[in-house]
Design an enzyme around this catalytic site. Structure first.
Site, short mmCIF file in Angstrom:
data_model
loop_
_atom_site.label_atom_id
_atom_site.label_comp_id
_atom_site.label_asym_id
_atom_site.label_seq_id
_atom_site.Cartn_x
_atom_site.Cartn_y
_atom_site.Cartn_z
N CYS A 56 17.26 73.84 -22.45
CA CYS A 56 16.46 75.20 -22.45
C CYS A 56 14.94 75.13 -22.28
O CYS A 56 14.21 75.62 -21.67
CB CYS A 56 16.91 76.33 -23.15
SG CYS A 56 18.66 76.56 -22.64
N ASN A 93 16.03 81.78 -22.69
CA ASN A 93 16.52 82.30 -23.86
C ASN A 93 16.86 83.46 -24.03
O ASN A 93 16.66 83.98 -23.61
CB ASN A 93 14.49 82.54 -24.51
CG ASN A 93 14.49 82.62 -25.83
OD1 ASN A 93 13.70 82.91 -26.78
ND2 ASN A 93 15.27 81.34 -25.93
N ARG A 95 -3.69 65.66 -21.30
CA ARG A 95 -2.34 65.55 -20.32
C ARG A 95 -1.42 65.46 -21.07
O ARG A 95 -0.55 64.41 -20.92
CB ARG A 95 -3.06 64.52 -19.57
CG ARG A 95 -3.96 64.83 -18.29
CD ARG A 95 -4.51 63.09 -18.10
NE ARG A 95 -5.51 63.39 -16.93
CZ ARG A 95 -5.51 62.41 -16.40
NH1 ARG A 95 -5.10 61.31 -16.34
NH2 ARG A 95 -6.64 62.28 -14.67
N ILE A 127 19.16 89.46 -23.27
CA ILE A 127 19.54 89.14 -24.31
C ILE A 127 20.58 90.18 -23.22
O ILE A 127 21.47 90.29 -22.32
CB ILE A 127 19.14 91.23 -24.85
CG1 ILE A 127 18.01 91.03 -25.55
CG2 ILE A 127 20.21 92.16 -25.73
CD1 ILE A 127 17.66 92.46 -25.47
#
Length: 281
Positions: A157, A185, A138, A225
Site C-alpha cells: 500500500c 489508504n 534520485r 473510508i
C-alpha cells in the site's frame, strides 16, 4: 491545536462530502462475515506535515506508537517479511503457516542491487546517497516490484519514498524532506499510522546523516473510508483536539541499524478515547 488533527478532520470531511461510493461495484475486500467492504473514496489526496514544527500524531484518539515503530523497524531495519519477527498481530491475516507474507515489504528492502558504487539494498542506497550525494534527485525506494507481485500475500500500500534535501534559509544546515506515495489508504485504520511511521523514518535518517527534519508529504491515490467506518469517523472528527505531543528520539544513536523501539517516545501525549475498528481483509 495539533495540525495533524486539523488535516485529518478536513480530509475526512472532504471524503464524506465529495467522495464517490463503490457500493454495488466489484470490490476485493470483505468483512469478517463475508460481505463486501464498500468505501467512499477520493482520488489524489495530498497532505503536508512540517516535522520541524510538530510530530503528526493524532490527538483525537491514541496512536499505538510502539507498535507503529516496531512495524517500521521490521520493514526498514530488519528487512523482514516474517511476522514471527514482529511484535504485533496486524499482519496475521496475510501470513502463511511459516509466518511469511511472501516477497512483500521487508523482503524487497533486503534485495541487493548493482550500482556503480557496488551492491547495496534499497535502505543502504538511501543512506549512501544522503551522506555522499545529498542533492541527488534520485533517492527513491520502491516496493511495488511487478515481477514479484504474484508472490506477495498483499500488494504494498505504502510503496515508495522519495527523499529530497534542501538547505535551511540563511544557513548551511541541510534539511531532509520526503514524499510518501501510497496507492491505497484506509483512512480510519491506517492513515495516521502510516504518517507517523514515515515521520519517524525521516527523523531517523536525518539524525544518522546529520540533517534537520523538514516536510513529509503524503500522496494517496485512493483515500477511502469503509462503509462500516463512517459512523466511527463522524464521531471521531467531532472530538476535542489537544496540543501535539513532543517527539523524542535518542540523540546518541548515529547508526540506522542500532535504533530500537525504546529509543522513541511521545511525551505529554494527550488523546481521546479508544475506538473499536472493524478491519476489512
Amino acid at each position: 491545536m495539533s495540525l495533524a488533527d486539523k488535516i485529518f478532520i478536513d480530509m475526512c470531511n472532504d471524503i464524506l462530502e465529495n467522495g464517490t461510493s463503490t457500493e454495488g461495484e466489484k470490490v476485493r475486500p470483505k468483512w469478517e462475515d463475508g460481505s463486501p467492504a464498500y468505501t467512499i473514496k477520493k482520488f489524489g489526496v495530498v497532505n503536508r506535515y512540517d516535522l520541524s514544527k510538530e510530530f503528526p500524531a493524532l490527538t483525537l484518539r491514541r496512536l499505538a506508537f510502539k507498535s507503529c515503530i516496531d512495524e517500521l523497524l521490521w520493514i526498514w531495519q530488519k528487512k523482514s517479511n516474517n511476522i514471527n519477527e514482529l511484535n504485533s498481530h496486524i499482519w496475521d491475516s496475510w501470513a502463511d503457516e511459516e509466518g511469511s507474507i511472501g516477497k512483500a515489504y521487508g523482503y524487497q528492502m533486503q534485495v541487493k542491487h548493482k550500482y556503480k558504487e557496488g551492491e547495496m539494498d534499497q535502505v543502504d542506497r538511501v543512506i549512501y546517497d544522503l551522506k555522499n550525494n545529498p542533492y541527488s534527485r534520485r533517492i527513491i525506494t520502491n516496493l511495488y516490484v511487478h515481477q514479484d507481485l504474484h508472490e506477495m500475500n498483499l500488494y504494498p500500500c505504502a510503496y515508495s519514498m522519495t527523499f529530497n534535501v534542501t538547505k535551511e534559509k540563511d544557513s548551511e544546515q541541510l534539511v531532509l524532506n520526503a514524499i510518501l506515495n501510497q496507492r491505497s489508504n484506509d483512512i480510519l485504520a491506517a492513515n495516521n499510522w502510516n504518517v507517523c511511521q514515515y515521520a519517524v523514518l525521516v527523523h531517523m535518517l536525518a539524525q544518522v546523516c546529520g540533517y534537520k527534519v523538514g516536510e513529509l508529504v503524503h500522496v494517496i491515490a485512493d483515500a477511502h473510508i469503509y462503509d462500516r467506518h463512517i459512523p466511527i469517523i463522524q464521531e471521531l472528527i467531532k472530538r476535542p483536539i489537544y496540543e501535539a505531543p513532543e517527539f523524542y528520539i535518542n540523540p546518541e544513536i548515529k547508526d540506522f541499524y542500532q535504533f530500537k523501539v525504546e529509543d522513541f517516545e511521545l511525551r505529554n501525549y494527550k488523546y481521546g478515547p479508544k475506538v473499536e475498528i472493524p478491519v476489512a481483509i
